[in-house]
Design a protein around this motif. Structure first.
Motif, mmCIF file in Angstrom:
data_model
loop_
_atom_site.group_PDB
_atom_site.id
_atom_site.type_symbol
_atom_site.label_atom_id
_atom_site.label_comp_id
_atom_site.label_asym_id
_atom_site.label_seq_id
_atom_site.Cartn_x
_atom_site.Cartn_y
_atom_site.Cartn_z
ATOM 1 N N SER B 158 26.113 37.811 36.176
ATOM 2 C CA SER B 158 26.208 37.602 34.724
ATOM 3 C C SER B 158 26.229 36.113 34.428
ATOM 4 C CB SER B 158 27.473 38.265 34.184
ATOM 5 O OG SER B 158 28.606 37.677 34.782
ATOM 6 N N ALA B 159 25.738 35.777 33.235
ATOM 7 C CA ALA B 159 25.694 34.353 32.859
ATOM 8 C C ALA B 159 26.630 34.093 31.692
ATOM 9 C CB ALA B 159 24.273 33.970 32.486
ATOM 10 N N VAL B 160 27.422 33.041 31.822
ATOM 11 C CA VAL B 160 28.258 32.576 30.701
ATOM 12 C C VAL B 160 27.976 31.082 30.566
ATOM 13 C CG1 VAL B 160 30.598 32.294 29.807
ATOM 14 C CG2 VAL B 160 30.050 34.288 31.202
ATOM 15 N N GLY B 161 27.331 30.716 29.471
ATOM 16 C CA GLY B 161 26.924 29.314 29.298
ATOM 17 C C GLY B 161 25.952 28.925 30.393
ATOM 18 N N SER B 162 26.264 27.842 31.086
ATOM 19 C CA SER B 162 25.359 27.407 32.160
ATOM 20 C C SER B 162 25.842 27.913 33.523
ATOM 21 C CB SER B 162 25.278 25.882 32.182
ATOM 22 O OG SER B 162 26.540 25.348 32.489
ATOM 23 N N ASN B 163 26.805 28.843 33.502
ATOM 24 C CA ASN B 163 27.353 29.373 34.759
ATOM 25 C C ASN B 163 26.798 30.762 35.064
ATOM 26 O OD1 ASN B 163 29.202 27.159 35.093
ATOM 27 N ND2 ASN B 163 30.355 28.043 33.407
ATOM 28 N N ILE B 164 26.510 30.977 36.342
ATOM 29 C CA ILE B 164 26.081 32.315 36.771
ATOM 30 C C ILE B 164 27.166 32.834 37.713
ATOM 31 C CG2 ILE B 164 24.232 33.691 37.839
ATOM 32 C CD1 ILE B 164 22.401 31.231 37.479
ATOM 33 N N PHE B 165 27.700 34.001 37.379
ATOM 34 C CA PHE B 165 28.714 34.621 38.236
ATOM 35 C C PHE B 165 28.033 35.692 39.088
ATOM 36 C CE2 PHE B 165 31.007 32.848 34.680
ATOM 37 C CZ PHE B 165 32.110 32.257 35.285
ATOM 38 N N ILE B 166 28.082 35.493 40.418
ATOM 39 C CA ILE B 166 27.515 36.491 41.329
ATOM 40 C C ILE B 166 28.650 36.905 42.264
ATOM 41 C CG2 ILE B 166 25.587 37.022 42.897
ATOM 42 C CD1 ILE B 166 24.498 34.196 42.051
ATOM 43 N N GLY B 167 29.182 38.111 42.025
ATOM 44 C CA GLY B 167 30.329 38.557 42.817
ATOM 45 C C GLY B 167 31.459 37.553 42.693
ATOM 46 N N LYS B 168 31.912 37.054 43.842
ATOM 47 C CA LYS B 168 33.029 36.089 43.801
ATOM 48 C C LYS B 168 32.531 34.644 43.661
ATOM 49 C CE LYS B 168 33.303 35.850 48.827
ATOM 50 N NZ LYS B 168 34.096 35.831 50.014
#
Lengths: 209, 278
Positions: B158-168
């Motif tokens: 998932s993306a929040v702003g310029s961050n991509i969260f992939i698992g941990k």
């Protein structure tokens, strides 16, 4: 005739050389010594942890954080203020730096953190305090943002008006106490508290400076 | 005794004004990770430009104009304001104005018009533009696009702003990852290759647009590859991988541009000769 033309050409070069050297000297000479940014009495160190019943707690940020590549820990406060009932929470970011390059446009940083800007207006909280009031959304939750710039003498709503004042002061060799920005944010239902908190913060900063 | 060169003295006086800016600018120009790392290509362009234009410049009449005083005076005022107020953008902005003023005041409009492309490119290479203002929307867009592609490949991201969260794991799209860095270098290489080619403006514009596309797509691929690296190998070594994959994408993009250069031929110039009927 040709020699006169050549002489004219050399004269033009001498004029340019003279102007450049003169400009270099007057631009880089401090005619008065009152433009020093003195932060020895830094109001950040004494900024209260308790404001009208809100208790503040410093947010823990790793020393390796990119933030500290730009500024030192002495120049920024990142604090969460909350009432004893734990319901009213306000996040405060306060920067008072010795260099204007450390004062950024918060819209950029917060957008990169995932805040979506829904609505923006400028509101007057006091005769000397106009602030940016922004409704934002992040991960489905709404937040209210308030921010303004300060040099600890006056407040400025936009970065341009802040910079304009800095340039004018510098050109007139007037001292600049500090380069500052105050950013507050809270869940959307906390509007009135946010306004009160902003006023209190402003009074603390301007009275203590 | 050697003759005193006033041209050199003018250049020296100009350099004196920017003495304290040069170390910072040089750092940006010769750092591969910088947006302004296209500067070495610009030097190549300048050398090639003056090699080709030497004869034309020699033949062009020197006709100094007092119009040069306008950019000169404006440049001096902006420089003074910039230095006094410590606004590097202003003091940097004054340099192209001063260069233009010098050339107009000493050599005239015709010579100024000939070397204008070099002045424009040099102005763009000055590390004074607040690039992060341009890259912010791109950073957010690229993070969103990368997360969507990963989701399409059945990877939970998932993306929040310029961050991509992939698992941990958290992957942040920095300004440099948006492609503006390789794009700036690619555009200057384009300029270097196609400016002197005898092809239509339409072809030149198409090539520039194409390099925009290459840079954009290349960076999406780069971000995805970094994400895959982190998914399979963790965060260890990701920084080094990020650097080399960036270099790799840039070299591939550059090769594509060079191949295009090989295949694009100069437009034919048809000469119509009057035929004497008698």
């Amino acid at each position: 005739m040709l020699n006169i033309k050549k002489l004219m050409h050399i004269n033009r070069k001498i004029i340019i050389i003279f102007i450049f050297i003169f400009t270099f000297v007057i631009s880089n000479t401090n005619f008065t010594k009152n433009t020093v940014n003195n932060l020895s009495a830094n109001p950040l160190t004494s900024f209260p942890k308790n404001i009208n019943g809100w208790g503040g707690q410093n947010l823990k940020i790793e020393k390796t954080n990119r933030l500290f590549k730009i500024m030192s820990t002495r120049e920024i406060i990142l604090r969460l203020y909350k009432k004893p009932d734990n319901k009213n929470k306000i996040n405060l970011t306060l920067v008072l730096a010795d260099n204007k390059s450390k004062v950024h446009d918060p819209k950029i940083c917060y957008k990169l953190q995932g805040f979506e800007f829904l609505d923006k207006k400028i509101i007057k909280l006091a005769p000397n305090l106009n602030v940016n009031f922004i409704k934002t959304k992040k991960s489905g939750k709404e937040y209210l943002f308030m921010y303004w710039y300060t040099d600890l003498e006056s407040n400025y709503t936009t970065r341009i008006s802040f910079w304009k004042e800095i340039i004018l002061k510098k050109l007139m060799n007037k001292p600049i106490k500090s380069y500052g920005i105050i950013i507050l944010y809270t869940p959307v239902e906390n509007t009135e508290n946010l306004k009160k908190f902003a006023l209190k913060t402003n009074n603390i900063l301007l009275n203590r400076s | 005794m050697k003759k005193f060169s006033f041209n050199l003295a003018v250049l020296f006086a100009l350099c004196l004004l920017y003495l304290k800016h040069f170390p910072l600018w040089a750092k940006e120009w010769f750092d591969f990770d910088s947006f302004y790392s296209f500067f070495p290509f610009l030097i190549l362009f300048g050398i090639q430009f003056f090699k080709i234009k030497t004869e034309e410049l020699k033949k062009t009449e020197i006709n100094p104009t007092n119009l040069g005083l306008i950019p000169l005076t404006t440049g001096i005022l902006i420089y003074y304001t910039g230095i006094k107020s410590e606004v590097d953008f202003l003091s940097g902005l004054s340099l192209p104005l001063l260069i233009s003023g010098i050339i107009l005041f000493l050599y005239g409009k015709k010579i100024f018009m000939i070397i204008l492309p070099v002045i424009i490119l040099f102005s763009l290479s000055l590390p004074i533009i607040p690039i992060f203002r341009l890259t912010t929307p791109l950073q957010i867009f690229l993070a969103g696009a990368a997360a969507k592609i990963l989701n399409f490949l059945n990877i939970n991201a998932s993306a929040v702003g310029s961050n991509i969260f992939i698992g941990k794991y958290l992957v942040t799209i920095e300004a440099g990852c948006t492609g503006v860095r390789s794009l700036s270098s690619l555009l200057v290489v384009n300029f270097l290759l196609f400016y002197f080619k005898n092809i239509s403006v339409l072809k030149k514009v198409s090539i520039v647009l194409f390099s925009l596309l290459i840079s954009f797509v290349g960076n999406i691929i780069r971000i995805l590859l970094i994400n895959f690296y982190i998914i399979y190998n963790g965060i260890k070594g990701a920084e080094g991988f990020h650097y080399y994959i960036g270099l790799g994408v840039f070299i591939i993009s550059l090769l594509i541009i060079l191949v295009i250069n090989e295949f694009i031929e100069d437009d034919k110039i048809v000469e119509y000769k009057e035929i004497n009927a008698y």
